[in-house]
Design a protein around this motif. Structure first.
Motif, PDB file in Angstrom:
ATOM      1  N   MET A   1       0.824  -1.197   0.000  1.00 51.90           N
ATOM      2  CA  MET A   1       0.000   0.000   0.000  1.00 51.90           C
ATOM      3  C   MET A   1       0.865   1.257   0.000  1.00 51.90           C
ATOM      4  SD  MET A   1      -3.029   0.886  -0.116  1.00 51.90           S
ATOM      5  CE  MET A   1      -3.763   2.456  -0.167  1.00 51.90           C
ATOM      6  N   PHE A   2       1.990   1.204   0.738  1.00 51.58           N
ATOM      7  CA  PHE A   2       2.840   2.393   0.796  1.00 51.58           C
ATOM      8  C   PHE A   2       3.404   2.736  -0.574  1.00 51.58           C
ATOM      9  CE2 PHE A   2       6.948   4.500   1.232  1.00 51.58           C
ATOM     10  CZ  PHE A   2       6.537   5.658   1.866  1.00 51.58           C
ATOM     11  N   ALA A   3       3.773   1.716  -1.354  1.00 55.30           N
ATOM     12  CA  ALA A   3       4.343   1.980  -2.675  1.00 55.30           C
ATOM     13  C   ALA A   3       3.331   2.704  -3.569  1.00 55.30           C
ATOM     14  CB  ALA A   3       4.799   0.677  -3.321  1.00 55.30           C
ATOM     15  N   THR A   4       2.082   2.268  -3.526  1.00 57.01           N
ATOM     16  CA  THR A   4       1.038   2.929  -4.316  1.00 57.01           C
ATOM     17  C   THR A   4       0.850   4.367  -3.859  1.00 57.01           C
ATOM     18  OG1 THR A   4      -0.079   0.814  -4.572  1.00 57.01           O
ATOM     19  CG2 THR A   4      -1.381   2.794  -5.022  1.00 57.01           C
ATOM     20  N   TYR A   5       0.786   4.551  -2.557  1.00 57.19           N
ATOM     21  CA  TYR A   5       0.654   5.897  -1.981  1.00 57.19           C
ATOM     22  C   TYR A   5       1.803   6.783  -2.430  1.00 57.19           C
ATOM     23  CZ  TYR A   5       1.073   9.411   1.756  1.00 57.19           C
ATOM     24  OH  TYR A   5       1.223  10.578   2.454  1.00 57.19           O
ATOM     25  N   LEU A   6       3.016   6.261  -2.366  1.00 60.07           N
ATOM     26  CA  LEU A   6       4.204   7.023  -2.728  1.00 60.07           C
ATOM     27  C   LEU A   6       4.177   7.414  -4.206  1.00 60.07           C
ATOM     28  CD1 LEU A   6       7.045   8.021  -1.803  1.00 60.07           C
ATOM     29  CD2 LEU A   6       7.914   5.837  -2.638  1.00 60.07           C
ATOM     30  N   VAL A   7       3.924   6.459  -5.071  1.00 58.58           N
ATOM     31  CA  VAL A   7       3.959   6.720  -6.517  1.00 58.58           C
ATOM     32  C   VAL A   7       2.855   7.688  -6.929  1.00 58.58           C
ATOM     33  CG1 VAL A   7       3.632   5.651  -8.782  1.00 58.58           C
ATOM     34  CG2 VAL A   7       5.118   4.574  -7.096  1.00 58.58           C
ATOM     35  N   THR A   9       1.167   9.863  -5.115  1.00 60.70           N
ATOM     36  CA  THR A   9       1.362  11.192  -4.539  1.00 60.70           C
ATOM     37  C   THR A   9       2.491  11.937  -5.241  1.00 60.70           C
ATOM     38  OG1 THR A   9       0.522  10.419  -2.419  1.00 60.70           O
ATOM     39  CG2 THR A   9       1.809  12.442  -2.397  1.00 60.70           C
ATOM     40  N   LEU A  10       3.598  11.265  -5.508  1.00 59.76           N
ATOM     41  CA  LEU A  10       4.711  11.917  -6.210  1.00 59.76           C
ATOM     42  C   LEU A  10       4.324  12.303  -7.627  1.00 59.76           C
ATOM     43  CD1 LEU A  10       7.794   9.832  -5.017  1.00 59.76           C
ATOM     44  CD2 LEU A  10       7.149  12.147  -4.324  1.00 59.76           C
ATOM     45  N   LEU A  11       3.569  11.449  -8.303  1.00 57.86           N
ATOM     46  CA  LEU A  11       3.126  11.760  -9.661  1.00 57.86           C
ATOM     47  C   LEU A  11       2.183  12.966  -9.667  1.00 57.86           C
ATOM     48  CD1 LEU A  11       3.261  10.907 -12.615  1.00 57.86           C
ATOM     49  CD2 LEU A  11       1.379   9.343 -12.160  1.00 57.86           C
ATOM     50  N   ALA A  12       1.234  12.985  -8.758  1.00 60.64           N
ATOM     51  CA  ALA A  12       0.302  14.120  -8.679  1.00 60.64           C
ATOM     52  C   ALA A  12       1.033  15.403  -8.326  1.00 60.64           C
ATOM     53  CB  ALA A  12      -0.791  13.827  -7.652  1.00 60.64           C
ATOM     54  N   SER A  13       1.975  15.310  -7.400  1.00 60.51           N
ATOM     55  CA  SER A  13       2.737  16.493  -7.001  1.00 60.51           C
ATOM     56  C   SER A  13       3.593  17.006  -8.153  1.00 60.51           C
ATOM     57  CB  SER A  13       3.609  16.162  -5.788  1.00 60.51           C
ATOM     58  OG  SER A  13       4.345  17.294  -5.405  1.00 60.51           O
ATOM     59  N   ALA A  14       4.254  16.105  -8.868  1.00 61.84           N
ATOM     60  CA  ALA A  14       5.104  16.513  -9.986  1.00 61.84           C
ATOM     61  C   ALA A  14       4.283  17.161 -11.100  1.00 61.84           C
ATOM     62  CB  ALA A  14       5.871  15.309 -10.518  1.00 61.84           C
ATOM     63  N   ALA A  15       3.155  16.566 -11.446  1.00 61.58           N
ATOM     64  CA  ALA A  15       2.327  17.110 -12.524  1.00 61.58           C
ATOM     65  C   ALA A  15       1.818  18.510 -12.169  1.00 61.58           C
ATOM     66  CB  ALA A  15       1.158  16.181 -12.808  1.00 61.58           C
ATOM     67  N   GLY A  57       1.754  20.782  -0.744  1.00 60.31           N
ATOM     68  CA  GLY A  57       0.927  20.170   0.298  1.00 60.31           C
ATOM     69  C   GLY A  57       0.884  18.658   0.189  1.00 60.31           C
ATOM     70  N   LEU A  58       0.856  18.156  -1.051  1.00 62.47           N
ATOM     71  CA  LEU A  58       0.896  16.705  -1.239  1.00 62.47           C
ATOM     72  C   LEU A  58       2.198  16.136  -0.680  1.00 62.47           C
ATOM     73  CD1 LEU A  58      -0.549  16.327  -4.855  1.00 62.47           C
ATOM     74  CD2 LEU A  58      -1.630  15.596  -2.726  1.00 62.47           C
ATOM     75  N   LEU A  59       3.296  16.826  -0.930  1.00 61.07           N
ATOM     76  CA  LEU A  59       4.584  16.367  -0.400  1.00 61.07           C
ATOM     77  C   LEU A  59       4.642  16.489   1.114  1.00 61.07           C
ATOM     78  CD1 LEU A  59       7.032  17.842  -3.062  1.00 61.07           C
ATOM     79  CD2 LEU A  59       6.179  15.492  -2.868  1.00 61.07           C
ATOM     80  N   MET A  69      -4.035  15.183   2.675  1.00 59.21           N
ATOM     81  CA  MET A  69      -5.463  15.020   2.385  1.00 59.21           C
ATOM     82  C   MET A  69      -6.092  16.359   1.996  1.00 59.21           C
ATOM     83  SD  MET A  69      -6.747  12.476   5.372  1.00 59.21           S
ATOM     84  CE  MET A  69      -5.649  11.204   5.952  1.00 59.21           C
ATOM     85  N   LEU A  70      -5.763  17.398   2.738  1.00 63.03           N
ATOM     86  CA  LEU A  70      -6.322  18.716   2.441  1.00 63.03           C
ATOM     87  C   LEU A  70      -5.816  19.247   1.104  1.00 63.03           C
ATOM     88  CD1 LEU A  70      -6.164  20.335   5.994  1.00 63.03           C
ATOM     89  CD2 LEU A  70      -8.204  19.562   4.758  1.00 63.03           C
ATOM     90  N   ALA A  71      -4.538  19.025   0.819  1.00 63.33           N
ATOM     91  CA  ALA A  71      -3.983  19.480  -0.456  1.00 63.33           C
ATOM     92  C   ALA A  71      -4.652  18.757  -1.618  1.00 63.33           C
ATOM     93  CB  ALA A  71      -2.474  19.254  -0.482  1.00 63.33           C
ATOM     94  N   ALA A  72      -4.816  17.445  -1.496  1.00 65.14           N
ATOM     95  CA  ALA A  72      -5.471  16.683  -2.563  1.00 65.14           C
ATOM     96  C   ALA A  72      -6.919  17.150  -2.744  1.00 65.14           C
ATOM     97  CB  ALA A  72      -5.415  15.192  -2.259  1.00 65.14           C
ATOM     98  N   ALA A  73      -7.629  17.361  -1.644  1.00 64.63           N
ATOM     99  CA  ALA A  73      -9.008  17.842  -1.721  1.00 64.63           C
ATOM    100  C   ALA A  73      -9.056  19.228  -2.364  1.00 64.63           C
ATOM    101  CB  ALA A  73      -9.645  17.872  -0.341  1.00 64.63           C
ATOM    102  N   GLY A  74      -8.109  20.089  -2.022  1.00 62.46           N
ATOM    103  CA  GLY A  74      -8.042  21.415  -2.631  1.00 62.46           C
ATOM    104  C   GLY A  74      -7.800  21.349  -4.127  1.00 62.46           C
TER     105      GLY A  74
END
Length: 123
Positions: A1-7, A9-15, A57-59, A69-74
């Motif tokens: 689960m952590f690997a999915t969370y990491l990938v 979140t990093l992809l969303a943050s980078a984009a 915020g994602l990072l 969570m708040l950053a993703a919701a925003g």
């Protein structure tokens, strides 16, 4: 689960970080989108700041999960607003929007799945 969370979140943050950078430097693509959607070009930097805040915020969510969570919701709300802007001018070419919308949705989902003990089997 952590690997999915990491990938995810990093992809969303980078984009979103790259999109923010494009807004800040005045790249042609965000300018052309602003013109097509009848959004004033003076809004490019504030919109870029919102994207950058979401990416950071994602990072930050790696250290303080509620920030992620708040950053993703925003970001989800930001892209729902972008959808409204597209629909307002009858622009139905929503492929790029869908990618940028799905990334924070996925980041929010994996963040909740990883950190919410109320979801059985996912904590």
């Amino acid at each position: 689960m952590f690997a999915t969370y990491l990938v995810v979140t990093l992809l969303a943050s980078a984009a979103n970080g790259l999109a923010a950078t494009a807004n800040f430097i005045g790249h042609h693509y965000p300018k052309s989108q602003a013109d097509k959607l009848s959004v004033p070009r003076s809004w490019m930097r504030p919109l870029g700041a919102l994207l950058a805040a979401g990416a950071l915020g994602l990072l930050a969510g790696f250290a303080v999960p509620v920030l992620g969570m708040l950053a993703a919701a925003g970001l989800v709300l930001y892209f729902l607003g972008a959808l409204c802007a597209h629909l307002r001018v009858h622009d139905y070419q929503l492929g790029p929007w869908a990618v940028f919308f799905c990334l924070p949705v996925a980041a929010l989902a994996v963040n909740l799945a990883r950190h919410d003990p109320g979801w059985p089997g996912l904590a």
